[in-house]
Write a protein that holds these residues in place. Structure first.
Motif, PDB file in Angstrom:
ATOM      1  N   PRO A  73      26.905  44.634  37.436  1.00 39.45           N
ATOM      2  CA  PRO A  73      27.161  45.881  36.691  1.00 39.45           C
ATOM      3  C   PRO A  73      28.078  45.695  35.473  1.00 39.45           C
ATOM      4  CG  PRO A  73      27.324  46.280  39.029  1.00 39.45           C
ATOM      5  CD  PRO A  73      27.259  44.782  38.857  1.00 39.45           C
ATOM      6  N   TYR A  74      28.930  44.662  35.483  1.00 39.01           N
ATOM      7  CA  TYR A  74      29.813  44.427  34.329  1.00 39.01           C
ATOM      8  C   TYR A  74      28.984  44.052  33.099  1.00 39.01           C
ATOM      9  CZ  TYR A  74      33.579  44.092  37.793  1.00 39.01           C
ATOM     10  OH  TYR A  74      34.464  44.346  38.809  1.00 39.01           O
ATOM     11  N   LEU A 101      34.620  46.644  50.357  1.00 38.29           N
ATOM     12  CA  LEU A 101      35.758  46.949  49.466  1.00 38.29           C
ATOM     13  C   LEU A 101      35.580  46.279  48.102  1.00 38.29           C
ATOM     14  CD1 LEU A 101      38.833  46.715  51.886  1.00 38.29           C
ATOM     15  CD2 LEU A 101      37.504  48.699  51.250  1.00 38.29           C
ATOM     16  N   ARG A 102      34.982  45.107  48.104  1.00 39.27           N
ATOM     17  CA  ARG A 102      34.747  44.421  46.825  1.00 39.27           C
ATOM     18  C   ARG A 102      33.680  45.142  45.998  1.00 39.27           C
ATOM     19  NH1 ARG A 102      33.827  38.323  48.002  1.00 39.27           N
ATOM     20  NH2 ARG A 102      33.994  38.168  45.743  1.00 39.27           N
ATOM     21  N   VAL A 103      32.657  45.647  46.679  1.00 42.50           N
ATOM     22  CA  VAL A 103      31.638  46.444  45.981  1.00 42.50           C
ATOM     23  C   VAL A 103      32.307  47.694  45.395  1.00 42.50           C
ATOM     24  CG1 VAL A 103      29.578  47.894  46.344  1.00 42.50           C
ATOM     25  CG2 VAL A 103      29.692  45.599  47.367  1.00 42.50           C
ATOM     26  N   TRP A 104      33.168  48.300  46.185  1.00 41.81           N
ATOM     27  CA  TRP A 104      33.878  49.506  45.732  1.00 41.81           C
ATOM     28  C   TRP A 104      34.704  49.205  44.475  1.00 41.81           C
ATOM     29  CZ3 TRP A 104      32.624  54.008  47.958  1.00 41.81           C
ATOM     30  CH2 TRP A 104      33.335  55.137  47.569  1.00 41.81           C
ATOM     31  N   ASN A 105      35.318  48.059  44.491  1.00 42.74           N
ATOM     32  CA  ASN A 105      36.153  47.678  43.360  1.00 42.74           C
ATOM     33  C   ASN A 105      35.333  47.508  42.078  1.00 42.74           C
ATOM     34  OD1 ASN A 105      38.810  47.195  42.567  1.00 42.74           O
ATOM     35  ND2 ASN A 105      38.315  45.025  42.312  1.00 42.74           N
ATOM     36  N   VAL A 106      34.144  46.952  42.214  1.00 49.74           N
ATOM     37  CA  VAL A 106      33.258  46.819  41.040  1.00 49.74           C
ATOM     38  C   VAL A 106      32.949  48.218  40.487  1.00 49.74           C
ATOM     39  CG1 VAL A 106      30.957  46.106  40.254  1.00 49.74           C
ATOM     40  CG2 VAL A 106      32.222  44.660  41.862  1.00 49.74           C
ATOM     41  N   MET A 107      32.674  49.150  41.365  1.00 54.59           N
ATOM     42  CA  MET A 107      32.334  50.516  40.922  1.00 54.59           C
ATOM     43  C   MET A 107      33.541  51.179  40.257  1.00 54.59           C
ATOM     44  SD  MET A 107      29.767  51.783  43.969  1.00 54.59           S
ATOM     45  CE  MET A 107      30.993  51.872  45.251  1.00 54.59           C
ATOM     46  N   ARG A 108      34.712  50.887  40.783  1.00 58.16           N
ATOM     47  CA  ARG A 108      35.937  51.445  40.191  1.00 58.16           C
ATOM     48  C   ARG A 108      36.162  50.880  38.784  1.00 58.16           C
ATOM     49  NH1 ARG A 108      39.414  49.875  43.763  1.00 58.16           N
ATOM     50  NH2 ARG A 108      39.696  51.805  44.905  1.00 58.16           N
ATOM     51  N   THR A 110      33.961  49.858  36.681  1.00 55.74           N
ATOM     52  CA  THR A 110      32.869  50.128  35.725  1.00 55.74           C
ATOM     53  C   THR A 110      32.561  51.625  35.717  1.00 55.74           C
ATOM     54  OG1 THR A 110      31.321  49.543  37.478  1.00 55.74           O
ATOM     55  CG2 THR A 110      31.762  47.842  35.840  1.00 55.74           C
ATOM     56  N   PRO A 111      33.523  52.459  35.305  1.00 54.34           N
ATOM     57  CA  PRO A 111      33.333  53.919  35.389  1.00 54.34           C
ATOM     58  C   PRO A 111      32.266  54.454  34.441  1.00 54.34           C
ATOM     59  CG  PRO A 111      35.387  53.388  34.254  1.00 54.34           C
ATOM     60  CD  PRO A 111      34.849  52.086  34.783  1.00 54.34           C
ATOM     61  N   ARG A 112      31.769  53.597  33.538  1.00 54.08           N
ATOM     62  CA  ARG A 112      30.697  54.063  32.653  1.00 54.08           C
ATOM     63  C   ARG A 112      29.396  54.297  33.430  1.00 54.08           C
ATOM     64  NH1 ARG A 112      31.825  48.793  31.781  1.00 54.08           N
ATOM     65  NH2 ARG A 112      30.211  47.184  31.895  1.00 54.08           N
ATOM     66  N   HIS A 113      29.250  53.658  34.580  1.00 50.78           N
ATOM     67  CA  HIS A 113      28.029  53.814  35.376  1.00 50.78           C
ATOM     68  C   HIS A 113      28.213  54.872  36.461  1.00 50.78           C
ATOM     69  CE1 HIS A 113      26.641  50.255  33.413  1.00 50.78           C
ATOM     70  NE2 HIS A 113      27.417  49.408  34.077  1.00 50.78           N
ATOM     71  N   SER A 114      27.092  55.467  36.887  1.00 50.06           N
ATOM     72  CA  SER A 114      27.099  56.330  38.078  1.00 50.06           C
ATOM     73  C   SER A 114      26.381  55.578  39.189  1.00 50.06           C
ATOM     74  CB  SER A 114      26.350  57.637  37.800  1.00 50.06           C
ATOM     75  OG  SER A 114      26.997  58.358  36.809  1.00 50.06           O
ATOM     76  N   TYR A 115      27.033  55.458  40.341  1.00 49.72           N
ATOM     77  CA  TYR A 115      26.476  54.691  41.452  1.00 49.72           C
ATOM     78  C   TYR A 115      25.967  55.623  42.547  1.00 49.72           C
ATOM     79  CZ  TYR A 115      28.625  50.624  39.292  1.00 49.72           C
ATOM     80  OH  TYR A 115      28.961  49.630  38.413  1.00 49.72           O
ATOM     81  N   GLN A 116      24.741  55.355  42.997  1.00 47.62           N
ATOM     82  CA  GLN A 116      24.124  56.180  44.042  1.00 47.62           C
ATOM     83  C   GLN A 116      23.972  55.322  45.298  1.00 47.62           C
ATOM     84  OE1 GLN A 116      20.922  56.450  41.265  1.00 47.62           O
ATOM     85  NE2 GLN A 116      21.092  58.673  41.101  1.00 47.62           N
TER      86      GLN A 116
END
Ligand code: SF4
Length: 266
Positions: A73-74, A101-108, A110-116
């Protein structure tokens, strides 16, 4: 932007590969056949996840955390809607808390994306998010799949998860969920099953969900009829199309967008 045929998202991201069947909705899981196909193309993370039983390909119980996918995602600079784990279930018992938790951190980060995130294991999702994450990210949508009335309890677990957006995928809808309570649910996706062994969907089952969406002010997205049409006849998914009550339904939940993130990636 769309890099997937899934109508309600732009891209898929699969940090986990492999899964196991948990309920009736998994019976014809497309990810099993797809994993086999990717294995034959020597895509490393899908090697050794399935076995053959008669004419069917099924999971063999191996679930793999894929380190290499964590950074994907980056590299996507423009904002997109990302379906997390279209080929597995992030909250499968064999995915470690640490990896989640590591997946969560990636989402945190990269706030430009919306994760479903869609799971058939919302109990574990609730437990981990409530006890180990304790963090509501505005760009993370949390959802569960409900295929019939036997698994309506998943919605209660979903309601207990702290989340910016909660959604339900009623796909493949293979039974009535009459009277389903959609209170606190922002978005409902409905769809019939496709593929050779697809089970029929009935229009009255869709009506039951649609009416509850009106009552609860839940956004309604009709994804597809699948292999069985409105007239209960089997034909191609394309021929059956996406119309319900004479039109398409592509409603999406109302989201909070961070304008600074949107602006910087235009
Ligand atoms: S939970 Fe999802 S990915 Fe796993 S077997 Fe069921 S349908 Fe397939």
């Amino acid at each position: 932007m769309a890099e997937t045929e899934i109508e309600w998202t732009d891209s898929t991201w699969n940090p986990v590969a492999g899964c196991s069947i948990i309920s009736e909705g998994c019976k014809n899981c497309y990810a099993m056949e797809m994993s086999k196909r990717l294995e034959s193309m020597r895509v490393e993370k899908y090697i050794g996840l399935t076995r053959q039983t008669g004419k069917r390909v099924v999971w063999n119980g191996v679930v793999r955390e894929d380190e290499k996918s964590l950074t994907t995602p980056y590299s996507w600079k423009k904002p997109r809607k990302i379906f997390v784990n279209s080929m597995s279930d992030l909250f499968h018992d064999d995915v470690s808390d640490e990896f989640i938790l590591r997946v969560w951190n990636v989402m945190r980060e990269t706030p430009r994306h919306s994760y479903q995130i869609l799971t058939k294991r919302p109990g574990r999702m609730r437990d981990i998010i409530s006890t180990k994450i304790n963090d509501i990210l505005p760009n993370v949508w949390l959802g569960t799949s409900v295929e019939n009335a036997d698994v309506l309890h998943r919605i209660d677990s979903l309601r207990e998860v702290p989340a910016a957006i909660r959604f339900i995928s009623f796909e493949p809808l293979i039974g009535s969920v009459a009277g389903v309570d959609l209170g606190g649910i922002d978005w409902a996706i409905v769809g019939g099953e496709s593929g050779r062994a697809a089970r029929p969907i009935k229009e009255c089952w869709i009506d039951e969900i649609y009416e509850q969406c009106l009552i609860s002010e839940t956004a309604f997205f009709f994804k597809q009829w699948g292999a069985w049409g409105k007239d209960n006849k089997k034909r191609s998914k394309k021929d059956n199309g996406r119309e319900y009550r004479g039109r398409t339904w592509d409603e999406m939940p109302i989201t909070i967008v961070d304008p600074s993130q949107q602006a910087s990636f235009r």
